[in-house]
Design an enzyme around this catalytic site. Structure first.
Site, PDB file in Angstrom:
ATOM      1  N   GLU A 177     -16.391 -15.501  -9.721  1.00 13.95           N
ATOM      2  CA  GLU A 177     -16.309 -15.344 -11.175  1.00 13.95           C
ATOM      3  C   GLU A 177     -14.857 -15.348 -11.658  1.00 13.95           C
ATOM      4  OE1 GLU A 177     -18.950 -15.378 -12.967  1.00 13.95           O
ATOM      5  OE2 GLU A 177     -20.594 -14.241 -12.046  1.00 13.95           O
ATOM      6  N   HIS A 192     -17.138  -6.339 -13.404  1.00 14.84           N
ATOM      7  CA  HIS A 192     -18.500  -6.865 -13.541  1.00 14.84           C
ATOM      8  C   HIS A 192     -19.382  -6.122 -12.548  1.00 14.84           C
ATOM      9  CE1 HIS A 192     -22.031  -9.252 -13.338  1.00 14.84           C
ATOM     10  NE2 HIS A 192     -21.709  -9.866 -12.220  1.00 14.84           N
ATOM     11  N   HIS A 249     -23.634  -4.762 -11.522  1.00 14.47           N
ATOM     12  CA  HIS A 249     -25.083  -4.962 -11.659  1.00 14.47           C
ATOM     13  C   HIS A 249     -25.728  -3.592 -11.885  1.00 14.47           C
ATOM     14  CE1 HIS A 249     -24.467  -8.748  -8.909  1.00 14.47           C
ATOM     15  NE2 HIS A 249     -23.974  -8.924 -10.108  1.00 14.47           N
ATOM     16  N   GLU A 280     -22.190  10.455 -28.001  1.00 14.37           N
ATOM     17  CA  GLU A 280     -20.906   9.928 -27.511  1.00 14.37           C
ATOM     18  C   GLU A 280     -20.782   8.423 -27.683  1.00 14.37           C
ATOM     19  OE1 GLU A 280     -22.803  11.985 -25.899  1.00 14.37           O
ATOM     20  OE2 GLU A 280     -21.540  13.729 -25.508  1.00 14.37           O
ATOM     21  N   HIS A 300     -28.704  -9.891 -15.561  1.00 15.29           N
ATOM     22  CA  HIS A 300     -27.695 -10.009 -14.490  1.00 15.29           C
ATOM     23  C   HIS A 300     -26.777  -8.787 -14.431  1.00 15.29           C
ATOM     24  CE1 HIS A 300     -24.148 -12.577 -12.720  1.00 15.29           C
ATOM     25  NE2 HIS A 300     -24.283 -11.415 -12.133  1.00 15.29           N
TER      26      HIS A 300
HETATM   27  O1  2HA Z   1     -21.826 -11.850  -6.309  1.00 15.61           O
HETATM   28  O2  2HA Z   1     -21.945 -10.708  -9.008  1.00 15.61           O
HETATM   29  O3  2HA Z   1     -21.961 -12.678 -10.695  1.00 15.61           O
HETATM   30  C1  2HA Z   1     -20.879 -11.872  -7.294  1.00 15.61           C
HETATM   31  C2  2HA Z   1     -21.554 -11.761  -8.601  1.00 15.61           C
HETATM   32  C3  2HA Z   1     -21.726 -12.980  -9.370  1.00 15.61           C
HETATM   33 ZN    ZN Z   2     -22.984 -10.600 -10.813  1.00 18.63          ZN
END
Ligand code: 2HA
Ligand code: ZN
Length: 281
Positions: free
Chosen positions: A121, A145, A147, A175, A216
């Site tokens: 990414e 980023h 998950h 909050e 995602h």
């Molecule tokens: O594995 O999370 O978005 C990496 C990621 C891709």
């Molecule tokens: Zn990801």
């Protein structure tokens, strides 16, 4: 607890954050990625002092040119690297790269000891850094980023709409409006790692530090490890409350708009933006 140390102060700060993200259940296996735009003279001084023999690698083209980032250094997680390993194998999980050739290429200057390259990414991170560096007048330097399980679950239960998602979260915890007055901007489902999702994300990042990649995860920009962690944990907490309410059949009432307005007035000095989704539609 063992105290983690590293000759590069930025790795010393980033590795515990990255490891904690795994402990929180936010970044399983090689999922997610992290990058930090480093202050130039500081990182050049650290590298010259601790790694005087480093030879920068060859230039690799970037899919989307970023002239606004030319000569910047980034600490970044490697493709295929596990957040879980950040403390035990920092020199493998992280690398430092510099943007060169007028913002058209990157070259490695440190790390990735097992031969990894920057995260898949990375082009997306650079797009986001360019936008948020400009919008925040240089304050924001870090992209994470993750998950997030509760936050992702919501993208299957609730409309894929920035206003609806933001209001749903604000209305569950007082909050929230103070911590993310800029709201959560929703990017529709698109293939990860493509120029298409990068462009759709860049448009939303003009308006907020926080975007949702539907089904995602979350992608956020902030200043420091503490701030980025606080932002993500607050959003995930609100998402979990909202998801529990949905699972129990929906809310009988929510925090009233009037209280949200009063909160945003009372704490205006702490907030990064004026809340846009407070007005009636
Ligand atoms: O594995 O999370 O978005 C990496 C990621 C891709
Ligand atoms: Zn990801």
């Amino acid at each position: 607890m063992t105290v983690f140390s590293h000759p590069i102060s930025f790795v010393k700060e980033a590795a515990p954050l990255v490891r904690l993200c795994w402990e929180m259940g936010w970044n399983e296996a090689n999922g997610g990625n992290f990058s930090w735009r480093l202050p130039t003279s500081e990182i050049e001084g650290i590298l010259a002092r601790h790694y005087p023999d480093l030879i920068p690698g060859p230039a690799n083209p970037i899919p989307i040119d970023e002239p606004g980032l030319d000569s910047e250094y980034f600490l970044v997680t490697g493709s295929g690297q596990f957040f879980r390993h950040a403390i035990d194998h920092p020199n493998q999980v992280f690398g430092i790269v510099q943007i060169v050739a007028g913002g058209t290429a990157w070259r490695q200057v440190w790390g990735f000891s097992s031969g990894a390259r920057p995260t898949s990414e990375f082009a997306m991170h650079l797009v986001a850094h360019a936008v948020r560096k400009r919008v925040s007048n240089g304050r924001e330097r870090m992209i994470l980023h993750s998950h997030l399980p509760e936050f992702i679950a919501l993208s299957f239960l609730a409309p894929l709409d920035s206003r609806a998602l933001t209001r749903a979260l604000w209305e569950k915890m007082p909050e929230c409006i103070v911590i993310f007055p800029d709201g959560v901007r929703v990017v529709p489902p698109l293939l990860p790692g493509t120029v298409e999702i990068a462009e759709a994300s860049a448009a939303e990042l003009e308006r907020s530090r926080i975007i949702s990649w539907s089904h995602h995860g979350i992608f956020v920009s902030e200043e420091s490890p503490d701030r980025i962690f606080a932002l993500v944990e607050t959003i995930e907490k609100a998402a979990s409350i909202h998801r529990r309410i949905l699972g129990a059949g929906g809310a009988k009432q929510v925090i009233p708009t009037e209280i949200l307005k009063q909160l945003s007035e009372k704490f205006a000095a702490l907030m990064v933006a004026r809340p846009e989704f407070l007005d009636e539609e």
